[in-house]
Scaffold this motif. Structure first.
Motif, PDB file in Angstrom:
ATOM      1  N   SER A  91       1.947  17.639 -28.266  1.00 41.35           N
ATOM      2  CA  SER A  91       2.823  17.467 -27.190  1.00 41.35           C
ATOM      3  C   SER A  91       2.479  16.490 -26.352  1.00 41.35           C
ATOM      4  CB  SER A  91       3.116  18.819 -26.681  1.00 41.35           C
ATOM      5  OG  SER A  91       1.923  19.541 -26.148  1.00 41.35           O
ATOM      6  N   LEU A  92       3.311  15.848 -25.594  1.00 38.46           N
ATOM      7  CA  LEU A  92       3.133  14.692 -24.672  1.00 38.46           C
ATOM      8  C   LEU A  92       4.469  14.365 -23.910  1.00 38.46           C
ATOM      9  CD1 LEU A  92       2.729  11.233 -26.129  1.00 38.46           C
ATOM     10  CD2 LEU A  92       3.262  13.184 -27.685  1.00 38.46           C
ATOM     11  N   ILE A  93       4.317  13.869 -22.758  1.00 32.91           N
ATOM     12  CA  ILE A  93       3.047  13.603 -22.152  1.00 32.91           C
ATOM     13  C   ILE A  93       2.596  14.550 -21.076  1.00 32.91           C
ATOM     14  CG2 ILE A  93       3.126  11.005 -22.182  1.00 32.91           C
ATOM     15  CD1 ILE A  93       4.184  10.814 -19.346  1.00 32.91           C
ATOM     16  N   ASN A  94       1.358  14.915 -20.579  1.00 29.36           N
ATOM     17  CA  ASN A  94       0.948  15.634 -19.790  1.00 29.36           C
ATOM     18  C   ASN A  94       1.067  15.078 -18.402  1.00 29.36           C
ATOM     19  OD1 ASN A  94      -0.305  17.761 -17.923  1.00 29.36           O
ATOM     20  ND2 ASN A  94      -1.668  18.682 -19.970  1.00 29.36           N
ATOM     21  N   THR A  95       0.940  15.544 -17.090  1.00 30.77           N
ATOM     22  CA  THR A  95       0.883  14.692 -15.938  1.00 30.77           C
ATOM     23  C   THR A  95      -0.019  13.548 -15.779  1.00 30.77           C
ATOM     24  OG1 THR A  95      -0.436  16.105 -14.771  1.00 30.77           O
ATOM     25  CG2 THR A  95       1.910  16.702 -14.866  1.00 30.77           C
ATOM     26  N   ILE A  96       0.521  12.566 -14.993  1.00 29.93           N
ATOM     27  CA  ILE A  96      -0.091  11.301 -14.754  1.00 29.93           C
ATOM     28  C   ILE A  96      -0.869  11.283 -13.348  1.00 29.93           C
ATOM     29  CG2 ILE A  96       0.200   8.739 -14.408  1.00 29.93           C
ATOM     30  CD1 ILE A  96       2.839   9.070 -15.974  1.00 29.93           C
ATOM     31  N   ASN A  97      -2.140  10.864 -13.091  1.00 25.02           N
ATOM     32  CA  ASN A  97      -2.922  10.685 -11.849  1.00 25.02           C
ATOM     33  C   ASN A  97      -1.964   9.932 -10.875  1.00 25.02           C
ATOM     34  OD1 ASN A  97      -5.261  12.092 -12.545  1.00 25.02           O
ATOM     35  ND2 ASN A  97      -6.080  10.226 -13.333  1.00 25.02           N
ATOM     36  N   SER A  98      -1.984  10.844  -9.987  1.00 23.01           N
ATOM     37  CA  SER A  98      -1.025  10.031  -8.689  1.00 23.01           C
ATOM     38  C   SER A  98      -1.276  10.547  -7.236  1.00 23.01           C
ATOM     39  CB  SER A  98       0.339  10.613  -8.852  1.00 23.01           C
ATOM     40  OG  SER A  98       0.714  11.988  -8.713  1.00 23.01           O
ATOM     41  N   ILE A  99      -0.830   9.668  -6.435  1.00 24.18           N
ATOM     42  CA  ILE A  99      -0.712  10.026  -5.034  1.00 24.18           C
ATOM     43  C   ILE A  99       0.678   9.599  -4.576  1.00 24.18           C
ATOM     44  CG2 ILE A  99      -1.552   9.459  -2.624  1.00 24.18           C
ATOM     45  CD1 ILE A  99      -4.308   9.230  -3.555  1.00 24.18           C
ATOM     46  N   THR A 100       1.453  10.636  -4.104  1.00 30.10           N
ATOM     47  CA  THR A 100       3.054  10.207  -4.101  1.00 30.10           C
ATOM     48  C   THR A 100       2.973   9.481  -2.631  1.00 30.10           C
ATOM     49  OG1 THR A 100       3.382  12.551  -3.228  1.00 30.10           O
ATOM     50  CG2 THR A 100       3.794  11.955  -5.668  1.00 30.10           C
ATOM     51  N   SER A 101       2.542   9.886  -1.683  1.00 32.89           N
ATOM     52  CA  SER A 101       2.707   9.434  -0.363  1.00 32.89           C
ATOM     53  C   SER A 101       1.728   9.863   0.756  1.00 32.89           C
ATOM     54  CB  SER A 101       4.061   9.737   0.059  1.00 32.89           C
ATOM     55  OG  SER A 101       4.119  11.146   0.480  1.00 32.89           O
ATOM     56  N   LEU A 102       1.725   9.133   1.637  1.00 35.11           N
ATOM     57  CA  LEU A 102       0.879   9.544   2.888  1.00 35.11           C
ATOM     58  C   LEU A 102       1.474   9.886   4.250  1.00 35.11           C
ATOM     59  CD1 LEU A 102      -1.280   7.779   0.870  1.00 35.11           C
ATOM     60  CD2 LEU A 102      -2.331   7.030   3.153  1.00 35.11           C
ATOM     61  N   ASP A 103       1.010  10.964   4.880  1.00 34.49           N
ATOM     62  CA  ASP A 103       1.217  11.071   6.358  1.00 34.49           C
ATOM     63  C   ASP A 103       0.564  10.043   7.056  1.00 34.49           C
ATOM     64  OD1 ASP A 103       1.310  12.218   8.980  1.00 34.49           O
ATOM     65  OD2 ASP A 103       1.095  14.052   8.307  1.00 34.49           O
ATOM     66  N   LEU A 104       1.141   8.858   7.422  1.00 42.52           N
ATOM     67  CA  LEU A 104       0.650   7.902   8.154  1.00 42.52           C
ATOM     68  C   LEU A 104       0.096   8.229   9.766  1.00 42.52           C
ATOM     69  CD1 LEU A 104       2.754   4.728   6.993  1.00 42.52           C
ATOM     70  CD2 LEU A 104       0.105   5.406   6.062  1.00 42.52           C
ATOM     71  N   ASP A 105       0.642   9.192  10.459  1.00 43.01           N
ATOM     72  CA  ASP A 105       0.300   9.570  11.545  1.00 43.01           C
ATOM     73  C   ASP A 105      -0.925  10.330  11.410  1.00 43.01           C
ATOM     74  OD1 ASP A 105       2.799   8.825  12.836  1.00 43.01           O
ATOM     75  OD2 ASP A 105       3.482  10.631  12.476  1.00 43.01           O
ATOM     76  N   ASN A 106      -1.301  10.925  10.521  1.00 43.46           N
ATOM     77  CA  ASN A 106      -2.780  11.414  10.373  1.00 43.46           C
ATOM     78  C   ASN A 106      -3.677  10.879   9.146  1.00 43.46           C
ATOM     79  OD1 ASN A 106      -2.291  13.863  12.249  1.00 43.46           O
ATOM     80  ND2 ASN A 106      -0.531  14.344  10.602  1.00 43.46           N
ATOM     81  N   MET A 107      -3.213  10.047   8.588  1.00 44.35           N
ATOM     82  CA  MET A 107      -3.797   9.105   7.471  1.00 44.35           C
ATOM     83  C   MET A 107      -4.378  10.065   6.460  1.00 44.35           C
ATOM     84  SD  MET A 107      -3.638   6.188   7.984  1.00 44.35           S
ATOM     85  CE  MET A 107      -2.701   4.717   9.017  1.00 44.35           C
ATOM     86  N   VAL A 108      -3.641  10.857   5.931  1.00 45.28           N
ATOM     87  CA  VAL A 108      -3.855  11.645   4.747  1.00 45.28           C
ATOM     88  C   VAL A 108      -2.716  11.930   3.745  1.00 45.28           C
ATOM     89  CG1 VAL A 108      -3.039  13.863   5.939  1.00 45.28           C
ATOM     90  CG2 VAL A 108      -4.647  14.087   4.056  1.00 45.28           C
ATOM     91  N   ALA A 109      -3.113  11.718   2.544  1.00 43.87           N
ATOM     92  CA  ALA A 109      -2.141  11.805   1.524  1.00 43.87           C
ATOM     93  C   ALA A 109      -1.471  13.205   1.593  1.00 43.87           C
ATOM     94  CB  ALA A 109      -2.928  11.407   0.071  1.00 43.87           C
ATOM     95  N   ARG A 110      -0.386  13.514   0.697  1.00 39.20           N
ATOM     96  CA  ARG A 110       0.291  14.712   0.672  1.00 39.20           C
ATOM     97  C   ARG A 110       0.020  15.133  -0.895  1.00 39.20           C
ATOM     98  NH1 ARG A 110       4.115  11.610   3.543  1.00 39.20           N
ATOM     99  NH2 ARG A 110       4.600  12.600   5.707  1.00 39.20           N
ATOM    100  N   PRO A 111      -0.020  16.377  -1.291  1.00 41.23           N
ATOM    101  CA  PRO A 111      -0.062  17.403  -0.330  1.00 41.23           C
ATOM    102  C   PRO A 111      -1.440  17.583   0.550  1.00 41.23           C
ATOM    103  CG  PRO A 111      -0.535  18.403  -2.243  1.00 41.23           C
ATOM    104  CD  PRO A 111      -0.266  16.959  -2.867  1.00 41.23           C
ATOM    105  N   ILE A 112      -1.241  18.029   1.801  1.00 39.75           N
ATOM    106  CA  ILE A 112      -2.292  18.186   2.630  1.00 39.75           C
ATOM    107  C   ILE A 112      -2.900  19.586   2.661  1.00 39.75           C
ATOM    108  CG2 ILE A 112      -2.899  17.845   5.084  1.00 39.75           C
ATOM    109  CD1 ILE A 112      -0.374  16.117   5.332  1.00 39.75           C
ATOM    110  N   VAL A 113      -4.296  19.598   2.436  1.00 38.27           N
ATOM    111  CA  VAL A 113      -4.995  20.852   2.277  1.00 38.27           C
ATOM    112  C   VAL A 113      -6.224  20.452   3.558  1.00 38.27           C
ATOM    113  CG1 VAL A 113      -6.272  22.370   1.071  1.00 38.27           C
ATOM    114  CG2 VAL A 113      -4.634  21.239  -0.026  1.00 38.27           C
ATOM    115  N   GLY A 114      -5.881  21.422   4.516  1.00 41.98           N
ATOM    116  CA  GLY A 114      -6.973  21.334   5.604  1.00 41.98           C
ATOM    117  C   GLY A 114      -7.257  19.961   6.282  1.00 41.98           C
TER     118      GLY A 114
END
Length: 424
Positions: free
Chosen positions: A199-222
């Motif tokens: 079966s394929l495909i499984n998910t692809i490594n990714s960073i979808t977007s950033l919060d540019l105000d806080n300079m952190v990618a989403r989803p944000i964990v602490g």
């Protein structure tokens, strides 16, 4: 009425639409609702060793298109966070209550033979129809030596698959990672290990977007983040290509394929099946729109099959594989030229701008004295690249018209312009 039932690697289901191993298949409550809605099967969310993994908050992010349409979905959730005992008990009961639906159990355990030898008989005792080996999870679990860490090493894929065939009599489906250079290699390894399907495909490594105000990618964990698994409609082209690569590989020819990746409607499913998939798995579309989308999927596929004269899924499964080839075998003498339907043209000029700025300057812009614009293709300059057709906002306004030719088929291996050409 077309028959949507399938027999996939010995697994029977009333239709080819299965829910993929993911949050929607995490518990009996969800799976029962899915079966009530009409899904043909489910792949139960991945089981693992006790104690179960602990998830973080938050877990999802998205890549948006126009009007906040979710084009891609990012997920950092791990495998099931419920105990093995609870999962096995619920799987047993659901399969007993819904015997006609496909019940596949996803599994992820360390590369230790004794771990698999211990758990496989417990899973088989549930009455499940098959197991799916999760060799694709790209986040969290690879750091523990599982998921994509296994799927990226063909030798490991073959080894674990062989253990599963040794300690389990159920069909074994190997779920492949797309985070690899050549997906054919783990597919061949799975087959060598005795896999009944992939079966394929499984998910692809990714960073979808950033919060540019806080300079952190989403989803944000602490205040921090990490890469996750990318899925949704945006990954469909990648998934289709990888399915096709396995379907047309002589080494894996005939190996059953369960297609996964961005399937959101009946047409997506038909495309995967035409490239060789015997079943299709859906996740993101169900998470965004609910389980009842399967009604439209089944109805649309059935109506299209009736229209085309396909009585069963097998009648068109794999029909597009023979027409998928390597670039070097494409016909160098085939030519198309763009044609603009002036009655449909809205004079927006997008085709002209795209061609003039970034392509072959093969569209002319004619401006009348009153300011009215008209766009025409300069045939002798057009190379048939399709850019104008793609940028045009009006469907069927620009079409690519095949040109008559008395030249025979000639591919790049035969082309005299190729310094390594061979005789035709």
């Amino acid at each position: 009425m077309a028959d949507l039932s399938i027999n996939f690697a010995g697994i029977k289901a009333p239709n080819p639409f299965w829910l993929a191993s993911a949050p929607p298949t995490d518990k009996a409550y969800n799976v029962i609702r899915a079966f009530e809605a009409g899904w043909g099967g489910v792949v139960w969310k991945t089981l693992g060793e006790d104690p179960a993994p602990v998830n973080v908050s938050s877990r999802y992010s998205a890549h948006y298109g126009k009007n906040r349409e979710v084009m891609g979905f990012n997920n950092i959730e791990l495998i099931t966070d419920r105990s093995l005992e609870i999962n096995l008990r619920e799987i047993t009961q659901v399969k007993k209550d819904w015997p006609d639906r496909a019940m596949i159990v996803s599994m992820m355990y360390p590369c230790e033979e004794e771990s698999w030898a211990k758990v496989l008989p417990l899973v088989e005792a549930t009455g499940a129809d098959a197991i799916e080996l999760n060799f694709g999870c790209p986040h969290g679990m690879p750091e523990r030596g599982m998921g994509a860490a296994v799927g990226q090493v063909p030798e490991y894929v073959e080894m674990v698959t062989r253990w599963c065939k040794k300690y389990c009599s159920l069909p074994v489906i190997v779920k492949l990672t797309p985070n690899i250079t050549d997906v054919r290699l783990p597919a061949r390894a799975a087959l060598n290990g005795g896999a009944d399907a992939v079966s394929l495909i499984n998910t692809i490594n990714s960073i979808t977007s950033l919060d540019l105000d806080n300079m952190v990618a989403r989803p944000i964990v602490g205040g921090r983040s990490t890469h996750g698994g990318y899925c949704g409609s945006a990954v469909k082209p990648i998934a289709l290509n990888m399915v096709a690569e396995i379907a047309r590989d002589p080494a894996t020819h005939g190996l059953p394929i369960s297609g996964i990746g961005g399937i959101s409607n009946w047409r997506d499913a038909a495309e995967f099946i035409a490239l060789g998939s015997g079943s299709v798995q859906v996740c993101t579309a169900a998470m965004l729109h609910g389980f009842r989308i399967v009604e439209q999927m089944k109805d649309g596929l059935s109506r299209w099959m009736d229209e085309k004269g396909y009585a069963s899924i097998e009648d068109f499964r794999g029909k597009a594989v023979a027409n998928t080839t390597d670039w070097k075998y494409l016909d160098m003498n085939y030519q198309v030229i763009a044609q603009i339907d002036q009655d449909k043209c809205i004079q927006c000029g997008r085709c002209y701008i795209a061609c003039e700025d970034t392509s072959h300057q093969s569209i002319s812009q004619l401006i009348a004295d009153n300011g009215a614009r008209k766009y025409e293709v300069i045939k002798e300059e057009c190379v048939g690249c399709n850019l104008c057709e793609i940028t045009c906002p009006v469907e069927h306004c620009i079409t690519m018209v095949p040109q008559a030719s008395d030249k025979p088929y000639m591919n790049w291996t035969q082309d005299p312009r190729n310094p390594r050409a061979v005789a035709a």
